[in-house]
Design a protein around this motif. Structure first.
Motif, PDB file in Angstrom:
ATOM      1  N   ALA A 182     -47.740 -59.375  -1.215  1.00  0.00           N
ATOM      2  CA  ALA A 182     -47.172 -60.317  -0.249  1.00  0.00           C
ATOM      3  C   ALA A 182     -48.273 -61.049   0.513  1.00  0.00           C
ATOM      4  N   ARG A 183     -49.281 -60.317   0.938  1.00  0.00           N
ATOM      5  CA  ARG A 183     -50.376 -60.956   1.677  1.00  0.00           C
ATOM      6  C   ARG A 183     -51.099 -61.982   0.816  1.00  0.00           C
ATOM      7  N   LYS A 184     -51.239 -61.696  -0.465  1.00  0.00           N
ATOM      8  CA  LYS A 184     -51.880 -62.648  -1.372  1.00  0.00           C
ATOM      9  C   LYS A 184     -51.019 -63.901  -1.552  1.00  0.00           C
ATOM     10  N   TYR A 185     -49.711 -63.718  -1.703  1.00  0.00           N
ATOM     11  CA  TYR A 185     -48.816 -64.867  -1.838  1.00  0.00           C
ATOM     12  C   TYR A 185     -48.920 -65.775  -0.609  1.00  0.00           C
ATOM     13  N   VAL A 186     -48.861 -65.161   0.571  1.00  0.00           N
ATOM     14  CA  VAL A 186     -48.916 -65.955   1.802  1.00  0.00           C
ATOM     15  C   VAL A 186     -50.280 -66.612   1.945  1.00  0.00           C
TER      16      VAL A 186
END
Length: 251
Positions: A41-45
């Motif tokens: 999720a952190r990578k997507y954001v």
């Protein structure tokens, strides 16, 4: 010859057929070892940018693209569970999906997701010892498999332990052994055990359900122990009680 269009249907739905027989793996190598949800999720954001993600998600929500908005906003919430705007928009999205769902279970899952995002996990007392019908249906093997799942990985690391349980009502003895961080059981005769406990299987199930404890069972002579009593205490302390309520929509 088969039904007209049958093989064409299979060809166009090859991925669905593959997943039907193979389970979660869809044949795509990138699905083999995915990042954990929070890290992903952190990578997507990071790739999209939080503000850009929220802007596009609001636009898609307004356009009725609720399925896609839910997929995107899930990453925003897992990347930052304290992001109130992302939580509220995802809750509203789940709410809309719930209203549109024809399946009762789907509707309940969507609306429960919205509830968790807005109010957190439920704070409802956990029932203790009142599941008599389920307990009555359990065999010793089922009970031991359940116990194996509840082993506390940190407590059993490097530990070797064996306790035998004699069930007079079943006329059987099971030796439960802990080693290599797993629980095994056997009915073979002559296996070494550091303690042997005689107790009815019904009372054993009550103890596992927390409707009875070992100290009370031994004091009332519903259970008898030979060997090293401390080994039974050590064995009983190796299991964790998983929480009934836990986060699903948030990490």
């Amino acid at each position: 010859m088969g039904r007209p269009g049958y093989y064409g249907t299979l060809k166009h739905n090859a991925r669905a057929v593959y997943q039907y027989y193979m389970g979660w793996y869809d044949g795509n190598p990138s699905s083999l070892d995915v990042l954990p949800p929070v890290e992903a999720a952190r990578k997507y954001v990071e790739y999209i940018g939080r503000d850009r993600l929220m802007e596009r998600a609001r636009h898609d929500f307004d356009q009725g693209e609720y399925r896609w908005a839910a997929m995107v906003l899930k990453h925003a919430v897992f990347a930052d569970p304290q992001d109130k705007a992302a939580r509220e928009l995802l809750a509203a999205t789940y709410e809309q999906l719930g209203y549109q769902a024809e399946s009762g279970p789907w509707r309940s899952i969507y609306l429960q997701g919205a509830l968790e995002l807005r109010h957190g996990t439920p704070e409802v007392p956990v029932p203790v010892g009142n599941n008599a019908d389920m307990l009555a249906a359990l065999t010793p093997e089922m009970m031991f498999d359940l116990m194996a799942v509840r082993l506390d990985a940190e407590k059993v690391a490097g530990k070797t332990l064996a306790v035998a349980f004699r069930f007079p009502d079943l006329d059987r003895t099971y030796t439960l052994s802990v080693g290599n961080s797993v629980l095994n059981y056997s009915t073979r005769d002559g296996l070494p055990a550091q303690a042997t406990v005689e107790v009815s299987f019904d009372d054993f199930k009550r103890i596992q359900a927390r409707a009875l404890d070992w100290k009370s069972a031994i004091k009332s002579k519903r259970a008898r122990i030979s060997g090293a009593p401390r080994k039974l205490v050590e064995f009983a302390g190796l299991f964790e009680e998983p929480p009934l309520w836990f986060n699903i929509i948030t990490p």
